[in-house]
Motif scaffolding. Structure first.
Motif, short mmCIF file in Angstrom:
data_model
loop_
_atom_site.label_atom_id
_atom_site.label_comp_id
_atom_site.label_asym_id
_atom_site.label_seq_id
_atom_site.Cartn_x
_atom_site.Cartn_y
_atom_site.Cartn_z
N PRO A 1 0.84 -1.20 0.00
CA PRO A 1 0.00 0.00 0.00
C PRO A 1 0.88 1.26 0.00
CG PRO A 1 0.04 -0.98 2.17
CD PRO A 1 0.77 -1.92 1.27
N LEU A 2 0.35 2.33 -0.52
CA LEU A 2 1.17 3.52 -0.76
C LEU A 2 1.41 4.38 0.49
CD1 LEU A 2 -0.12 4.69 -4.25
CD2 LEU A 2 2.07 3.62 -3.69
N TYR A 3 0.73 4.05 1.61
CA TYR A 3 0.86 4.92 2.77
C TYR A 3 1.93 4.47 3.76
CZ TYR A 3 -2.17 1.28 4.68
OH TYR A 3 -2.70 0.07 5.04
N ALA A 4 2.57 3.30 3.50
CA ALA A 4 3.54 2.79 4.46
C ALA A 4 4.92 2.60 3.84
CB ALA A 4 3.05 1.47 5.06
N LEU B 1 2.81 13.72 4.21
CA LEU B 1 2.95 13.69 2.75
C LEU B 1 3.31 15.07 2.21
CD1 LEU B 1 -0.07 11.38 1.79
CD2 LEU B 1 2.36 10.81 1.75
N GLU B 2 2.67 16.07 2.82
CA GLU B 2 2.95 17.45 2.39
C GLU B 2 4.41 17.78 2.63
OE1 GLU B 2 -0.25 20.05 3.76
OE2 GLU B 2 1.20 21.72 3.58
N ILE C 1 -7.15 6.54 -1.20
CA ILE C 1 -6.32 5.58 -0.45
C ILE C 1 -6.63 5.65 1.04
CG2 ILE C 1 -3.96 5.03 0.26
CD1 ILE C 1 -3.09 6.11 -2.54
N ILE C 2 -6.72 6.88 1.54
CA ILE C 2 -6.98 7.05 2.98
C ILE C 2 -8.36 6.50 3.34
CG2 ILE C 2 -7.44 8.79 4.75
CD1 ILE C 2 -5.23 10.50 3.37
N GLN C 3 -9.37 6.80 2.50
CA GLN C 3 -10.73 6.32 2.77
C GLN C 3 -10.81 4.80 2.72
OE1 GLN C 3 -12.76 8.32 4.07
NE2 GLN C 3 -11.47 10.09 3.60
N HIS C 4 -9.93 4.22 1.92
CA HIS C 4 -9.92 2.76 1.74
C HIS C 4 -9.47 2.05 3.02
CE1 HIS C 4 -8.95 -1.17 -0.11
NE2 HIS C 4 -9.93 -0.85 -0.92
N ASN D 1 -3.14 7.51 11.31
CA ASN D 1 -3.98 8.69 11.51
C ASN D 1 -3.99 9.51 10.22
OD1 ASN D 1 -4.62 11.48 12.00
ND2 ASN D 1 -4.57 10.99 14.19
N PRO D 2 -5.16 9.65 9.59
CA PRO D 2 -5.26 10.35 8.31
C PRO D 2 -4.64 11.75 8.32
CG PRO D 2 -7.31 9.24 8.77
CD PRO D 2 -6.46 9.07 9.99
N ASP D 3 -4.90 12.51 9.39
CA ASP D 3 -4.38 13.88 9.44
C ASP D 3 -2.86 13.90 9.52
OD1 ASP D 3 -6.63 15.39 9.11
OD2 ASP D 3 -7.21 15.20 11.22
#
Lengths: 250, 250
Positions: free
Chosen positions: B132-135, B177-178, B154-157, B169-171
DNA sequence: AACCAGTGTCTCTCATATAGAAACAGAAGG
DNA sequence: CCTTCTGTTTCTATATGAGAGACACTGGTT
């Protein structure tokens, strides 16, 4: 009998080749002489599953990474890298010529792996290339062990003259295959590519069915006939080693 | 909208995996809770086109070499071997750590190529694996350059906690990412695999869209924070070299 | 020997998913 | 501003696939 929709879809997919890996919807429809609606639906469905991706820039459809993933599974199933590759490297070192691993797929041979000789010479065959089973040692040794009905199917399908050495007379071919089978290995000169000789031994499944072949290929000018017997012995020795491990998985 | 028949067929195909690459008709029908007639027709049609082959012994269907062939085309299209691989080898030599090439496919990262460090350490990621792209740095640096709507998708998934370090944590993730985007590269510690650090830089298409990433991965214990800046500079240098040639083909 | 429980394959019919034309929206070029 | 491309969507008659069930065969068990 078969699913026409899936059939059409796979037929459409066949157009994504090495030479042309990207197609526009109408472009492909025009080539196939069918409605672009059909092509669109097929491509869009493939895309949803990751088998095709639409290039954001050109809008054309291209083959997706999914195919590569499935390719990894196939390659792994064949256990080539672990079992046969080391033997190929040994053979390449011993003979100082290039070693080819050819596999039976349908009624064709497909080149799965190549270990190049230290002496760099280009061959017409590259990894992934398909060749008919009646031309060249790597292929003929496979054909020789096919059941007669499949041999006839290949012959009836037509024999193309790749070089002046290609055997295109069915009767000559049948006798040749019989001799190859009796001998247990095959030697050929320039049948598929000019001025290239090949010495090939068969590889079998656990059930004794032909599965593929291991081949030494060399340019004719630097391979005297006197070396054929010696190299064929080396080949057969390594093939026997590989064979025992193949028996357990195929 | 899409072709249901083809859709079903591809859904059936999805069951041929690394873990289970061979299926009997009824066996697969039972798992999918559908009529075996349907499964049979699908498998038989795939077989006619060489995408599946029926094992003569077990009668089961397996993935055909055709997939590997298409995989070759895909790999060739990406030009990895010619363009990026040399840079990866250089980086592996310079850093003495493993180098990963990750590519964006759908909403996941897929590992296309690995050059192992001389110091052999096993990583949880292998060629062909999807993540997954968030880790992890290799993935987050890709996600950082995705358009906001895809990031949100991706976050909603749902964010899964692979390790205690994974950002779920989404926030926090959005802010992270920013920062990655502002910095131009990403450093992460143990987000996907425990005790593994990653330093990653993005690779773009000619149009400036994110395409993939180049990553140095190392076990945490032998990678002092003081080296992060130095290695990230090396990475960015090589990435710039690769980028210029990527611009012409992507 | 007879039976049972598997398998892959094939046939049939009704419900439906698809083919194919034609329209649509957008981009690129003159 | 018109033309001519593109990929996408809508529409309906009809060709096609779903699904149950039968078939032929195999291997194991009684």
């Amino acid at each position: 009998m078969t699913l026409k929709t899936l059939d059409n879809a796979l037929e459409i997919l066949k157009n994504f080749t090495y030479a042309q890996p990207a197609w526009g919807v109408r472009e492909l429809a025009k080539k196939l002489n069918i409605s672009h609606s059909i092509v669109y639906r097929v491509l869009a469905t493939f895309e949803e599953h990751g088998f095709l991706v639409q290039n954001e820039e050109t809008q054309k459809y291209e083959l997706g990474i999914k195919f590569w993933e499935y390719g990894l599974i196939v390659k792994d199933k064949l256990k080539i890298s672990d079992l046969i590759f080391p033997a190929m490297e040994t053979l390449a070192a011993e003979t100082e010529e290039s070693i080819f691993l050819t596999w039976l797929d349908g009624l064709e041979g497909i080149c799965l792996e190549i270990v190049e000789s230290s002496q760099k010479v280009k061959f017409a065959v590259s990894i992934g290339s398909r060749t008919p089973l009646y031309a060249g040692a790597s292929n003929k040794v496979i054909m020789a062990y096919l059941p007669p009905d499949k041999q006839e199917e290949i012959i009836q399908h037509g024999l193309q003259e790749y070089t002046t050495q290609t055997i295109i007379n069915p009767d000559v071919l049948r006798r040749n295959l019989e001799e190859v089978r009796r001998q247990g290995w095959c030697y050929s000169v320039g049948e598929y590519s000019e001025e290239v000789i090949g010495i090939a031994v068969p590889l079998f499944t656990g059930k004794g069915h032909i599965a593929g072949s291991l081949t030494v290929a060399a340019p004719e000018y630097r391979f005297p006939k006197s070396k054929v017997k010696e190299v064929s012995d080396q080949l057969r020795l390594r093939a026997r080693e590989v064979q025992s491990s193949l028996n357990t998985i195929l």
